[in-house]
Design an enzyme around this catalytic site. Structure first.
Site, PDB file in Angstrom:
ATOM      1  N   GLU A 170       4.115  12.144 -10.356  1.00  0.00           N
ATOM      2  CA  GLU A 170       5.482  11.653 -10.608  1.00  0.00           C
ATOM      3  C   GLU A 170       5.438  10.226 -11.157  1.00  0.00           C
ATOM      4  O   GLU A 170       4.428   9.549 -11.027  1.00  0.00           O
ATOM      5  CB  GLU A 170       6.277  11.602  -9.292  1.00  0.00           C
ATOM      6  CG  GLU A 170       6.595  12.962  -8.734  1.00  0.00           C
ATOM      7  CD  GLU A 170       7.076  12.895  -7.280  1.00  0.00           C
ATOM      8  OE1 GLU A 170       7.287  11.787  -6.748  1.00  0.00           O
ATOM      9  OE2 GLU A 170       7.218  13.985  -6.693  1.00  0.00           O
ATOM     10  N   SER A 196       2.154   5.966  -4.372  1.00  0.00           N
ATOM     11  CA  SER A 196       3.543   5.663  -4.734  1.00  0.00           C
ATOM     12  C   SER A 196       3.687   4.191  -5.106  1.00  0.00           C
ATOM     13  O   SER A 196       4.693   3.794  -5.696  1.00  0.00           O
ATOM     14  CB  SER A 196       4.476   6.010  -3.571  1.00  0.00           C
ATOM     15  OG  SER A 196       4.054   5.330  -2.406  1.00  0.00           O
ATOM     16  N   HIS A 214      -7.076   0.462   4.506  1.00  0.00           N
ATOM     17  CA  HIS A 214      -6.314   0.764   5.719  1.00  0.00           C
ATOM     18  C   HIS A 214      -7.173   1.335   6.844  1.00  0.00           C
ATOM     19  O   HIS A 214      -6.649   1.878   7.807  1.00  0.00           O
ATOM     20  CB  HIS A 214      -5.161   1.738   5.382  1.00  0.00           C
ATOM     21  CG  HIS A 214      -4.147   1.138   4.452  1.00  0.00           C
ATOM     22  ND1 HIS A 214      -3.166   1.866   3.839  1.00  0.00           N
ATOM     23  CD2 HIS A 214      -3.969  -0.138   4.041  1.00  0.00           C
ATOM     24  CE1 HIS A 214      -2.423   1.068   3.075  1.00  0.00           C
ATOM     25  NE2 HIS A 214      -2.902  -0.154   3.169  1.00  0.00           N
ATOM     26  N   CYS A 224     -18.217  -1.102  26.304  1.00  0.00           N
ATOM     27  CA  CYS A 224     -17.835  -2.271  27.124  1.00  0.00           C
ATOM     28  C   CYS A 224     -16.769  -1.897  28.155  1.00  0.00           C
ATOM     29  O   CYS A 224     -16.386  -2.731  28.989  1.00  0.00           O
ATOM     30  CB  CYS A 224     -17.344  -3.418  26.242  1.00  0.00           C
ATOM     31  SG  CYS A 224     -15.692  -3.160  25.566  1.00  0.00           S
ATOM     32  N   ALA A 241      -4.106  14.898  -9.704  1.00  0.00           N
ATOM     33  CA  ALA A 241      -5.343  14.124  -9.848  1.00  0.00           C
ATOM     34  C   ALA A 241      -6.559  15.035 -10.030  1.00  0.00           C
ATOM     35  O   ALA A 241      -7.425  14.760 -10.863  1.00  0.00           O
ATOM     36  CB  ALA A 241      -5.534  13.235  -8.626  1.00  0.00           C
ATOM     37  N   GLN A 290      -6.436   3.485  -0.057  1.00  0.00           N
ATOM     38  CA  GLN A 290      -5.512   3.276   1.057  1.00  0.00           C
ATOM     39  C   GLN A 290      -5.669   4.408   2.065  1.00  0.00           C
ATOM     40  O   GLN A 290      -5.072   4.385   3.138  1.00  0.00           O
ATOM     41  CB  GLN A 290      -4.067   3.279   0.552  1.00  0.00           C
ATOM     42  CG  GLN A 290      -3.756   2.167  -0.434  1.00  0.00           C
ATOM     43  CD  GLN A 290      -2.455   2.448  -1.169  1.00  0.00           C
ATOM     44  OE1 GLN A 290      -1.376   2.103  -0.717  1.00  0.00           O
ATOM     45  NE2 GLN A 290      -2.547   3.079  -2.322  1.00  0.00           N
ATOM     46  N   ASN A 291      -6.446   5.418   1.691  1.00  0.00           N
ATOM     47  CA  ASN A 291      -6.540   6.607   2.544  1.00  0.00           C
ATOM     48  C   ASN A 291      -7.463   6.368   3.729  1.00  0.00           C
ATOM     49  O   ASN A 291      -8.486   5.699   3.599  1.00  0.00           O
ATOM     50  CB  ASN A 291      -7.050   7.798   1.728  1.00  0.00           C
ATOM     51  CG  ASN A 291      -6.108   8.130   0.587  1.00  0.00           C
ATOM     52  OD1 ASN A 291      -4.976   7.643   0.567  1.00  0.00           O
ATOM     53  ND2 ASN A 291      -6.558   8.926  -0.352  1.00  0.00           N
ATOM     54  N   VAL A 292      -7.088   6.954   4.847  1.00  0.00           N
ATOM     55  CA  VAL A 292      -7.911   6.825   6.051  1.00  0.00           C
ATOM     56  C   VAL A 292      -8.586   8.159   6.370  1.00  0.00           C
ATOM     57  O   VAL A 292      -9.203   8.318   7.420  1.00  0.00           O
ATOM     58  CB  VAL A 292      -7.072   6.329   7.257  1.00  0.00           C
ATOM     59  CG1 VAL A 292      -6.504   4.956   6.992  1.00  0.00           C
ATOM     60  CG2 VAL A 292      -5.955   7.317   7.630  1.00  0.00           C
ATOM     61  N   ASN A 348      -0.603  10.274 -11.718  1.00  0.00           N
ATOM     62  CA  ASN A 348       0.304  10.606 -10.616  1.00  0.00           C
ATOM     63  C   ASN A 348       1.142  11.811 -11.034  1.00  0.00           C
ATOM     64  O   ASN A 348       1.476  11.955 -12.208  1.00  0.00           O
ATOM     65  CB  ASN A 348       1.222   9.416 -10.298  1.00  0.00           C
ATOM     66  CG  ASN A 348       1.827   9.519  -8.909  1.00  0.00           C
ATOM     67  OD1 ASN A 348       2.551  10.465  -8.600  1.00  0.00           O
ATOM     68  ND2 ASN A 348       1.541   8.549  -8.069  1.00  0.00           N
TER      69      ASN A 348
HETATM   70  N1  APR Z   1      -2.033  14.232  -7.823  1.00  0.00           N
HETATM   71  C1  APR Z   1      -1.616  12.975  -8.127  1.00  0.00           C
HETATM   72  N2  APR Z   1      -0.630  12.349  -7.466  1.00  0.00           N
HETATM   73  C2  APR Z   1      -0.040  13.016  -6.468  1.00  0.00           C
HETATM   74  C3  APR Z   1      -0.414  14.335  -6.101  1.00  0.00           C
HETATM   75  C4  APR Z   1      -1.455  14.947  -6.831  1.00  0.00           C
HETATM   76  N3  APR Z   1      -1.881  16.180  -6.564  1.00  0.00           N
HETATM   77  N4  APR Z   1       0.365  14.733  -5.060  1.00  0.00           N
HETATM   78  C5  APR Z   1       1.171  13.700  -4.786  1.00  0.00           C
HETATM   79  N5  APR Z   1       0.934  12.668  -5.626  1.00  0.00           N
HETATM   80  C6  APR Z   1       1.537  11.329  -5.631  1.00  0.00           C
HETATM   81  C7  APR Z   1       3.009  11.270  -5.296  1.00  0.00           C
HETATM   82  O1  APR Z   1       3.797  11.448  -6.463  1.00  0.00           O
HETATM   83  C8  APR Z   1       3.130   9.859  -4.730  1.00  0.00           C
HETATM   84  O2  APR Z   1       3.393   8.921  -5.763  1.00  0.00           O
HETATM   85  O3  APR Z   1       0.881  10.610  -4.609  1.00  0.00           O
HETATM   86  C9  APR Z   1       1.736   9.565  -4.172  1.00  0.00           C
HETATM   87  C10 APR Z   1       1.686   9.547  -2.655  1.00  0.00           C
HETATM   88  O4  APR Z   1       2.457   8.475  -2.198  1.00  0.00           O
HETATM   89  P1  APR Z   1       2.564   8.106  -0.654  1.00  0.00           P
HETATM   90  O5  APR Z   1       2.803   9.337   0.115  1.00  0.00           O
HETATM   91  O6  APR Z   1       3.510   6.989  -0.535  1.00  0.00           O
HETATM   92  O7  APR Z   1       1.061   7.644  -0.303  1.00  0.00           O
HETATM   93  P2  APR Z   1       0.383   6.228  -0.514  1.00  0.00           P
HETATM   94  O8  APR Z   1       0.846   5.578  -1.767  1.00  0.00           O
HETATM   95  O9  APR Z   1      -1.064   6.439  -0.350  1.00  0.00           O
HETATM   96  O10 APR Z   1       0.961   5.419   0.729  1.00  0.00           O
HETATM   97  C11 APR Z   1       0.479   4.132   0.993  1.00  0.00           C
HETATM   98  O11 APR Z   1       1.626   4.155   3.084  1.00  0.00           O
HETATM   99  O12 APR Z   1       2.282   5.089   5.165  1.00  0.00           O
HETATM  100  C12 APR Z   1       1.370   4.345   4.467  1.00  0.00           C
HETATM  101  O13 APR Z   1      -0.684   3.762   5.344  1.00  0.00           O
HETATM  102  C13 APR Z   1      -0.053   4.791   4.619  1.00  0.00           C
HETATM  103  O14 APR Z   1      -1.915   4.401   3.117  1.00  0.00           O
HETATM  104  C14 APR Z   1      -0.582   4.848   3.202  1.00  0.00           C
HETATM  105  C15 APR Z   1       0.383   3.917   2.469  1.00  0.00           C
END
Ligand code: APR
Length: 254
Positions: free
Chosen positions: A214, A188, A118, A149, A230, A100-102, A212
């Site tokens: 959490e 998340s 994304h 263009c 991670a 999902q990362n950009v 994760n």
């Molecule tokens: N190692 C593992 N997990 C981690 C770490 C780490 N070092 N640091 C944070 N996390 C976890 C958090 O506990 C959380 O569950 O990473 C998750 C990040 O969640 P979000 O910030 O919601 O990111 P993501 O799930 O990628 O969001 C999805 O939301 O806003 C949009 O487009 C954006 O792609 C993104 C999408």
């Protein structure tokens, strides 16, 4: 072997392995996540710039927000979790990484079979003809950047409410349905359709391993959930899997 004791997995090269990543995998590279502690929105400048960004997304104001994010990521490097996924890709015959990362860090680490759900902030997209343009340098010489263009480009990033590229979505769904092993790392799990992929894999019989720091909404459903960072957990888990399989020749990412 303590992590593996919770998993009954032998890393057979022929397994179909799918990985879904979210912002948490890049956290230890220094890229802020989106929700909770350490989120990008804790920074008032990010909030201010994001508030001015908006449809039609090819404006100077939108690019000011993305240039801020691009400059931040340009100072970051892929971490051992990104690099472990590259090692895993070279080990398994069928390996697919869905992110999902950009931030482009998976590409920079060297991942090849990569589906960027994304989009990617290092590319612009032409709203007129859909052409993708690589924009590897920051700062850009002018904002917004233009396509040949003559149309102003928008960041190649899926915004809330916008559809995912249908080809990328369909490949992600197909890979998830075929998976034997599915890793869900640092997300998340609240944003669709990404959050549905591990559940789809689970329903089709895959073992789903969550990493994760959490608990998440996915935690109660997955086969096993490992709590931690991670960049620490994934290389450890990978080493243990290789040891268990008696593999000595697999590339080590650290
Ligand atoms: N190692 C593992 N997990 C981690 C770490 C780490 N070092 N640091 C944070 N996390 C976890 C958090 O506990 C959380 O569950 O990473 C998750 C990040 O969640 P979000 O910030 O919601 O990111 P993501 O799930 O990628 O969001 C999805 O939301 O806003 C949009 O487009 C954006 O792609 C993104 C999408």
């Amino acid at each position: 072997m303590e992590l593996l004791e919770r998993l009954t997995i032998i890393p057979d090269r022929a397994q179909q392995v799918v990985v879904l990543t979210g912002a948490g995998i890049s956290a230890e590279s220094g890229v802020p996540i989106f929700r909770g502690t350490g989120s990008m929105w804790e920074d008032p400048l990010a909030r201010r710039l994001a508030a001015r960004a908006g449809p039609p997304w090819n404006t100077k104001a939108t690019w000011e927000f993305y240039e801020w994010r691009r400059a931040l990521v340009a100072r970051c490097e892929p971490n051992t979790a990104h690099r472990t996924l590259v090692a895993m890709e070279s080990y398994f015959t069928n390996f697919c990484l869905i992110t999902q990362n950009v931030d482009g860090l998976h590409r920079r680490a060297g991942s090849k079979n990569l589906l960027e759900l994304h989009g990617n902030m290092w590319q612009g997209r032409c709203p007129s003809d859909g052409a993708l343009v690589d924009l590897p340098d920051t700062p850009l010489s002018s904002l917004p950047p233009y396509h040949s263009c003559g149309t102003a480009l928008r960041p190649h990033v899926v915004q809330f409410g916008e559809p995912i590229d249908p080809t990328i979505l369909s490949e992600s769904l197909k890979a998830s349905m075929r998976a034997d092993l599915f890793f869900v790392i640092g997300t998340s799990g609240v944003v669709a359709p990404a959050r549905d992929l591990p559940l789809l894999a689970l329903n089709k019989g895959a073992k789903v391993i969550e990493i994760n720091r959490e608990e998440t909404v996915l935690t109660p459903h997955v086969t096993v959930s490992i709590r931690g960072k991670a960049a620490e957990i994934l290389p450890r888990l990978w080493n243990e899997l290789l040891e268990k399989a008696g593999v000595r020749d697999a590339p080590k990412p650290y």
